[in-house]
Design a protein around this motif. Structure first.
Motif, PDB file in Angstrom:
ATOM      1  N   CYS A  70      65.690 -22.001  32.097  1.00 54.18           N
ATOM      2  CA  CYS A  70      65.461 -20.571  31.830  1.00 54.18           C
ATOM      3  C   CYS A  70      64.052 -20.299  31.307  1.00 54.18           C
ATOM      4  O   CYS A  70      63.559 -19.179  31.431  1.00 54.18           O
ATOM      5  N   SER A  99      62.009 -13.366  30.139  1.00 57.33           N
ATOM      6  CA  SER A  99      63.177 -12.619  29.683  1.00 57.33           C
ATOM      7  C   SER A  99      62.930 -12.106  28.277  1.00 57.33           C
ATOM      8  O   SER A  99      62.149 -12.690  27.517  1.00 57.33           O
ATOM      9  N   GLU A 100      63.599 -11.025  27.954  1.00 59.40           N
ATOM     10  CA  GLU A 100      63.480 -10.456  26.617  1.00 59.40           C
ATOM     11  C   GLU A 100      64.112 -11.355  25.566  1.00 59.40           C
ATOM     12  O   GLU A 100      63.700 -11.335  24.413  1.00 59.40           O
ATOM     13  N   CYS A 151      65.149 -17.050  26.388  1.00 61.49           N
ATOM     14  CA  CYS A 151      66.170 -18.078  26.566  1.00 61.49           C
ATOM     15  C   CYS A 151      65.513 -19.437  26.822  1.00 61.49           C
ATOM     16  O   CYS A 151      64.576 -19.559  27.607  1.00 61.49           O
ATOM     17  N   HIS A 187      72.488 -13.104  30.476  1.00 56.40           N
ATOM     18  CA  HIS A 187      71.375 -12.228  30.855  1.00 56.40           C
ATOM     19  C   HIS A 187      71.830 -10.932  31.517  1.00 56.40           C
ATOM     20  O   HIS A 187      70.994 -10.124  31.927  1.00 56.40           O
ATOM     21  N   HIS A 237      73.086 -10.230  34.378  1.00 56.94           N
ATOM     22  CA  HIS A 237      72.848 -10.022  35.808  1.00 56.94           C
ATOM     23  C   HIS A 237      74.197  -9.827  36.507  1.00 56.94           C
ATOM     24  O   HIS A 237      75.242 -10.194  35.977  1.00 56.94           O
TER      25      HIS A 237
END
Length: 64
Positions: A8, A13-14, A17, A41, A43
């Motif tokens: 990851c 990503s915010e 990860c 996440h 998704h």
């Protein structure tokens, strides 16, 4: 046979990860990575997500 992994840390990503997932088979790895992407996440599980995860598979071990 080399292990395969998805890390990851290779994706922005915010959540920042740091999970790395590994398996002996691409199918198993893509399945688990997709479940992680959906659960953590947020998704949507889709053929496109699975294809993207499949394209992200690398051989060996993730870097520390």
């Amino acid at each position: 046979m080399a292990r395969k992994f998805i890390d990851c840390r290779n994706f922005p990503s915010e959540t920042k990860c740091t999970v790395a997932i590994s398996a002996d088979s691409v199918d198993e790895l893509v399945d688990v990575a997709t479940r992680h992407a959906v659960r953590v996440h947020k998704h949507q599980d889709s053929p496109e997500l699975r294809q993207q995860n499949g394209a992200s598979v690398r051989e060996g071990d993730p870097a520390p």
